[in-house]
Design a protein around this motif. Structure first.
Motif, mmCIF file in Angstrom:
data_model
loop_
_atom_site.group_PDB
_atom_site.id
_atom_site.type_symbol
_atom_site.label_atom_id
_atom_site.label_comp_id
_atom_site.label_asym_id
_atom_site.label_seq_id
_atom_site.Cartn_x
_atom_site.Cartn_y
_atom_site.Cartn_z
ATOM 1 N N LEU A 211 45.772 49.057 -43.739
ATOM 2 C CA LEU A 211 46.627 48.118 -44.456
ATOM 3 C C LEU A 211 47.923 48.757 -44.937
ATOM 4 N N HIS A 212 47.912 50.075 -45.149
ATOM 5 C CA HIS A 212 49.128 50.756 -45.599
ATOM 6 C C HIS A 212 50.264 50.624 -44.581
ATOM 7 N N LEU A 213 49.912 50.423 -43.312
ATOM 8 C CA LEU A 213 50.927 50.399 -42.256
ATOM 9 C C LEU A 213 51.471 48.999 -41.991
ATOM 10 N N LEU A 214 50.888 47.980 -42.620
ATOM 11 C CA LEU A 214 51.349 46.611 -42.389
ATOM 12 C C LEU A 214 52.341 46.189 -43.468
ATOM 13 N N THR A 215 53.371 45.466 -43.035
ATOM 14 C CA THR A 215 54.342 44.898 -43.971
ATOM 15 C C THR A 215 53.761 43.620 -44.579
ATOM 16 N N PRO A 216 54.340 43.127 -45.683
ATOM 17 C CA PRO A 216 53.866 41.847 -46.231
ATOM 18 C C PRO A 216 53.915 40.709 -45.219
ATOM 19 N N GLU A 217 54.945 40.696 -44.378
ATOM 20 C CA GLU A 217 55.045 39.636 -43.359
ATOM 21 C C GLU A 217 53.920 39.749 -42.335
ATOM 22 N N GLU A 218 53.569 40.973 -41.958
ATOM 23 C CA GLU A 218 52.484 41.177 -40.997
ATOM 24 C C GLU A 218 51.142 40.799 -41.603
ATOM 25 N N LEU A 219 50.946 41.129 -42.876
ATOM 26 C CA LEU A 219 49.715 40.717 -43.566
ATOM 27 C C LEU A 219 49.612 39.191 -43.618
ATOM 28 N N MET A 220 50.741 38.540 -43.864
ATOM 29 C CA MET A 220 50.747 37.079 -43.924
ATOM 30 C C MET A 220 50.390 36.487 -42.567
ATOM 31 N N TRP A 221 50.942 37.084 -41.494
ATOM 32 C CA TRP A 221 50.601 36.584 -40.154
ATOM 33 C C TRP A 221 49.103 36.724 -39.900
ATOM 34 N N MET A 222 48.549 37.889 -40.237
ATOM 35 C CA MET A 222 47.123 38.117 -40.028
ATOM 36 C C MET A 222 46.292 37.086 -40.786
ATOM 37 N N ASP A 223 46.629 36.837 -42.028
ATOM 38 C CA ASP A 223 45.835 35.906 -42.825
ATOM 39 C C ASP A 223 45.953 34.475 -42.308
ATOM 40 N N ARG A 224 47.148 34.102 -41.868
ATOM 41 C CA ARG A 224 47.305 32.760 -41.292
ATOM 42 C C ARG A 224 46.530 32.635 -39.990
ATOM 43 N N TYR A 225 46.572 33.687 -39.184
ATOM 44 C CA TYR A 225 45.841 33.646 -37.915
ATOM 45 C C TYR A 225 44.347 33.552 -38.174
ATOM 46 N N HIS A 226 43.823 34.377 -39.054
ATOM 47 C CA HIS A 226 42.387 34.345 -39.338
ATOM 48 C C HIS A 226 41.974 33.030 -39.997
ATOM 49 N N ALA A 227 42.856 32.424 -40.790
ATOM 50 C CA ALA A 227 42.548 31.117 -41.366
ATOM 51 C C ALA A 227 42.421 30.067 -40.271
ATOM 52 N N LEU A 228 43.302 30.149 -39.259
ATOM 53 C CA LEU A 228 43.220 29.221 -38.132
ATOM 54 C C LEU A 228 41.936 29.443 -37.346
ATOM 55 N N VAL A 229 41.587 30.725 -37.104
ATOM 56 C CA VAL A 229 40.342 31.037 -36.397
ATOM 57 C C VAL A 229 39.153 30.434 -37.145
ATOM 58 N N ARG A 230 39.139 30.600 -38.457
ATOM 59 C CA ARG A 230 38.031 30.071 -39.263
ATOM 60 C C ARG A 230 37.977 28.549 -39.176
ATOM 61 N N GLU A 231 39.138 27.910 -39.315
ATOM 62 C CA GLU A 231 39.197 26.446 -39.297
ATOM 63 C C GLU A 231 38.676 25.880 -37.979
ATOM 64 N N LYS A 232 39.087 26.476 -36.863
ATOM 65 C CA LYS A 232 38.757 25.918 -35.549
ATOM 66 C C LYS A 232 37.347 26.280 -35.082
#
Length: 612
Positions: free
Chosen positions: A566-587
């Motif tokens: 996590l130290h290597l990810l920017t806030p924008e990259e963390l946000m992308w990951m969380d949005r992607y995983h939220a979509l995976v969970r939803e579908k």
């Protein structure tokens, strides 16, 4: 109903092939007065995957790789492979019979120029060579004082007395709900494009183009639902399909209708000869030199232009894109079940690469919609995963050992779409190096997912985004970043791509491409993260001046949290990951249950705010 062809793990080929079959070919060459013969891997259709009857290179040499060639002379022989197969070729081809040569740096043309003897006659089958490849061979032969001789009847085919029969799989209509456009409309609008280009007709030799144009699918080629055939499309939108007529059902004949003439494939040469006086469009990258020779001999004027079906096929319509979405949801649920299995039973240290591939195949086989795998699963553990295009066999099979990484690249063919996904999973506790390199690969993957770009942008211009986090640390990977994918067609589809190699093809809405950066440490581990994504019209960026394009991610499956630093990810990259995983969970959560559902909930928990 599932019609899947199960993956096998025995090694086809081997040194005995050359020992048995090279003398047989030499006997036929002697009868023809030839000193040698050229044997490329390609077949008459330029297929990626060959039907058994067209595995000529395998029959002659014992080499089973997907790219290669051979030259068989009466007193010597050579086999050519690229860097992916330097180890495999030495295992499968007898070095006492064939010299091992480089396909890229030397190739058959280089061998002819440096090794052929003045006055030798070397035969070739024009059906198996592109015009550009043949021109290069002819130039080399001229410089070497060698005569290249075109043969009407391939002597290797005559020597191959137990050659398998040509495939005769049934041809079926592709339903309009998945095709999104009837074939009359397709033929008419592409006919208009042919006429605008000042041609009377186009010759189509690529089976995927023919399948898409006529809304038909077959089963002649493993992993791709293709009917082997050829076609001529007139500027008026009327077509002639040259195909083994026995493959056509009554339903398919009705589907094709009166504006598609049906002729046996054996009449293709006659059909080309009937184009006398016409201007004919042909793609030199997909059609063989033989097609050009036939047209010119028959008095046609030839336009060497891109297959007119290729770009319309690549830019998927709304129905094809929606089909891809649904196929990926269905396939994603299978991947979740498999990833759960890897995180539980797969951690024992007793599971091997073949067992893992078989487990994934068995899970996909539970889906009634599955038609086939989209390619043989890449199932790589430990150092095997460092081979980007590794194919497990009984001889190479390794355990998913504690403290290692496991890489799995797989896909399925469904009537509504084709999938291709790669995930990398830790077995036991990953090292700091593994996590760092995985996160660098992930950063590149995210960058290529998030990018917005103007119309006219090519994949070459985007490729650096996926590589930059690795480049900045002094690393890279030696394969392309993205390939096109078909709609229940080939898992590798042009003309779009994302790679270092120059491309003049702009990305257009509806094009599906893979996003698959990686890192490979020889004899240690391999990492790749692959999703498929479709080009979309993006909303105008606030304050911007131009409309932009972007990507919608189609592939749905968790990216392993324990491999992310996590130290290597920017806030924008963390946000992308969380949005992607939220979509995976939803579908996908509605499609799984019990322990698998519990695992999915944990695997898709937000990373933002998590303990690094």
């Amino acid at each position: 109903m599932t019609q899947m062809i199960s993956q096998t793990f025995d090694v086809k080929g081997g040194p005995q092939f050359g020992r048995d079959n090279l003398p047989k070919l030499r006997t036929e060459l002697q009868a023809l007065g030839l000193d040698g013969f050229l044997v490329p891997h390609e077949d008459e259709y330029d297929n990626e995957y060959l039907p058994d009857c067209n595995e000529r290179l395998l029959w002659l040499t014992g080499f089973s790789g997907s790219a290669g060639a051979a030259i068989a002379m009466k007193d010597r022989a050579a086999v050519f492979v690229d860097g992916r197969y330097t180890l495999q070729v030495r295992q499968q081809v007898d070095g006492n019979l064939f010299a091992y040569c480089d396909l890229v740096e030397q190739g058959m043309h280089g061998w002819i120029q440096s090794e052929a003897k003045v006055g030798e006659k070397i035969g070739y089958d024009a059906r198996l060579h592109s015009p550009a490849a043949l021109d290069k061979l002819k130039t080399a032969a001229e410089r070497a004082g060698v005569e290249l001789v075109s043969v009407d009847n391939n002597p290797l085919d005559k020597a191959w007395t137990d050659r398998p029969r040509a495939p005769m799989a049934q041809i079926n209509p592709q339903p309009l709900e998945f095709a999104g456009e009837n074939h009359t409309s397709k033929r008419e609008r592409i006919g208009v494009a042919i006429e605008r280009g000042a041609a009377d007709a186009a010759v189509l030799t690529a089976p995927p183009s023919i399948a898409w144009l006529l809304n038909i699918r077959g089963g002649d080629v493993s992993r791709s639902p293709l009917p082997l055939s050829a076609a001529i499309l007139g500027k008026d939108g009327k077509a002639t399909l040259f195909v083994a007529l026995e493959k056509l059902t009554d339903e398919t004949r009705t589907h094709l209708g009166n504006e598609v003439a049906l002729r046996p494939e054996t009449e293709f040469a006659a059909g080309l000869a009937e184009l006398t006086g016409k201007t004919v469009r042909v793609d030199p990258t997909t059609a063989s030199a033989w097609v050009f020779e036939q047209l010119k001999a028959g008095g046609a004027t030839v336009q060497e232009l891109e297959d007119p079906v290729m770009r319309p096929k690549a830019a998927k319509n709304a129905a094809e894109v929606e089909g891809a979405r649904q196929a990926h949801i269905r396939d994603g649920a299978v991947i979740v079940k498999f990833l759960h299995w890897l995180d539980t039973e797969g951690q024992s240290g007793e599971v091997d690469e073949i067992q893992a591939a078989q487990k994934l195949e068995s899970l996909r086989a539970e889906l009634p919609e599955l038609r086939d795998l989209s390619f043989d699963t890449i199932s790589g553990a430990q150092g095997n995963a460092a081979f980007a295009h590794y194919r497990v066999s009984e001889d190479s099979n390794l355990k998913l050992a504690d403290g290692s990484l496991y890489l799995v690249d797989s896909g399925g063919q469904y009537a509504d779409g084709t999938t291709d996904i790669t995930r990398t999973v830790p077995i036991g506790t990953p090292t700091a190096e593994m996590r760092t390199q995985f996160t660098r690969v992930l950063k590149g993957h995210i960058a290529l997912s998030m990018i917005r770009f103007p119309k006219g942008t090519t994949g070459t211009q985007l490729d650096i985004l996926a590589r930059m986090p690795l480049w900045q640390a002094g690393f890279d990977y030696d394969h392309g970043t993205g390939h096109g994918v078909g709609s229940f067609l080939g898992v590798h589809e042009g003309p779009q791509r994302i790679a270092k190699a120059p491309s003049s093809v702009p990305l257009e809405p509806g094009m599906i491409v893979s996003n698959e950066p990686g890192y490979y440490k020889e004899d240690a581990f391999g990492i790749r993260i692959e999703n498929l994504q479709v080009v979309t019209d993006a909303a105008q960026i606030p304050g911007g001046e131009r409309d932009m394009l972007g990507f919608e991610t189609l592939t749905l499956a968790p990216i392993h949290r324990t491999l992310i630093d996590l130290h290597l990810l920017t806030p924008e990259e963390l946000m992308w990951m969380d949005r992607y995983h939220a979509l995976v969970r939803e579908k996908l959560l509605p499609l799984v249950e019990g322990q698998v559902a519990d695992w999915l909930l944990k695997a898709t928990e937000p990373l933002a705010g998590a303990t690094p």
